[in-house]
Write a protein that holds these residues in place. Sequence first.
Motif, PDB file in Angstrom:
ATOM      1  N   VAL A 137       0.734  -1.203   0.413  1.00 34.58           N
ATOM      2  CA  VAL A 137       0.271  -0.006  -0.368  1.00 34.58           C
ATOM      3  C   VAL A 137       0.555   1.005  -0.221  1.00 34.58           C
ATOM      4  CG1 VAL A 137      -1.707   0.996   0.945  1.00 34.58           C
ATOM      5  CG2 VAL A 137      -1.970  -1.059   1.354  1.00 34.58           C
ATOM      6  N   LEU A 138       2.113   0.993   0.902  1.00 35.80           N
ATOM      7  CA  LEU A 138       3.129   2.166   0.262  1.00 35.80           C
ATOM      8  C   LEU A 138       3.146   2.288  -0.342  1.00 35.80           C
ATOM      9  CD1 LEU A 138       3.974   3.409   3.173  1.00 35.80           C
ATOM     10  CD2 LEU A 138       5.685   2.181   3.508  1.00 35.80           C
ATOM     11  N   GLU A 139       3.528   1.882  -1.606  1.00 36.20           N
ATOM     12  CA  GLU A 139       4.389   2.175  -2.575  1.00 36.20           C
ATOM     13  C   GLU A 139       3.088   2.341  -3.916  1.00 36.20           C
ATOM     14  OE1 GLU A 139       5.994  -1.741  -3.849  1.00 36.20           O
ATOM     15  OE2 GLU A 139       7.613  -1.584  -1.863  1.00 36.20           O
ATOM     16  N   THR A 140       2.039   2.328  -3.613  1.00 31.94           N
ATOM     17  CA  THR A 140       0.769   3.000  -3.894  1.00 31.94           C
ATOM     18  C   THR A 140       1.046   4.277  -4.106  1.00 31.94           C
ATOM     19  OG1 THR A 140      -1.558   3.045  -2.432  1.00 31.94           O
ATOM     20  CG2 THR A 140      -0.417   0.892  -3.921  1.00 31.94           C
ATOM     21  N   ILE A 141       1.491   5.131  -3.234  1.00 27.10           N
ATOM     22  CA  ILE A 141       1.465   6.504  -2.784  1.00 27.10           C
ATOM     23  C   ILE A 141       2.753   7.244  -3.568  1.00 27.10           C
ATOM     24  CG2 ILE A 141       2.078   8.541  -1.568  1.00 27.10           C
ATOM     25  CD1 ILE A 141       0.916   6.320   0.659  1.00 27.10           C
ATOM     26  N   ASP A 142       2.707   8.479  -4.661  1.00 28.35           N
ATOM     27  CA  ASP A 142       3.439   8.759  -5.539  1.00 28.35           C
ATOM     28  C   ASP A 142       4.307  10.306  -4.929  1.00 28.35           C
ATOM     29  OD1 ASP A 142       1.981  11.180  -4.641  1.00 28.35           O
ATOM     30  OD2 ASP A 142       0.670  11.874  -6.629  1.00 28.35           O
TER      31      ASP A 142
END
Length: 242
Positions: A137-142
């Motif tokens: 989920v953290l990696e979905t943040i741009d």
Amino acid sequence: MQNNIIEFDTIDSTNTYGLKNFENLQDRTIISARIQTKGRGRFNRNWVSESPENIYLSIILKPQKKDYIVNLTQYMSVCCAKVIEIYNAKPQIKYPNDVLVDNKKICGILCESFLKSNVIQGVVLGAGINLNMSQSVLETIDRPAASLNLITGKNINRQEFLNLLLEEFFSNYDSVLNQGFASFSKDYITRSNFLGRHIFVQKRDRDIKEKYFAKNMDKNGNLVVICDDGTQKTIHSGDIII
Ligand code: BTN
């Protein structure tokens, strides 16, 4: 004074709720949610809010004395940083009020004013804190983002963190209303990651970045910079890129 606490499993945004219901909510009411479907960040950005063990929080503040209301966002960043330190992480503050660990954002603050006939009645002070997120989920943040559980290797007790944060916030809140930035400047400056170095400032996402040397903070909590031509100026808004 006991705070009223309103808790939601899911809401569009705790700040939006606070603004919509501002006049019916008491001073110091806490609005907290497990999930936000339309979490909002600064500059109309989205705040990813789908992790139920994170903190999505807004505080309704209606102080009599409003002179230093503008300093509450920076004050909240200091409070968040201090509580994160209890968990043995090393947060830093990026002007004006982002909290980072290892240069990745762990906490964002959005303070919105409620106006009536153009007169400020108070603010909705919102904070989103990444306590327990999965790497995916953290990696979905741009933008580079961090979560306290991944830093410490342990799940973080959300209720405990929330209690510590509210205790920290209200312990010096009255001093901030009376003395402004001066009442917490030392705590802010010692945690800052931008002073004494070259920085870029971007007003909005697509604007050109301007390069400055970050000299110091003035007594109002504004950033004083030196331009390339040697002149000095004060930065009131914008995103800092280090
Ligand atoms: C930022 O862009 O850094 C500010 C993010 C603020 C997010 C919080 S989460 C609780 C409150 N409700 C919102 O919609 N936004 C703030």
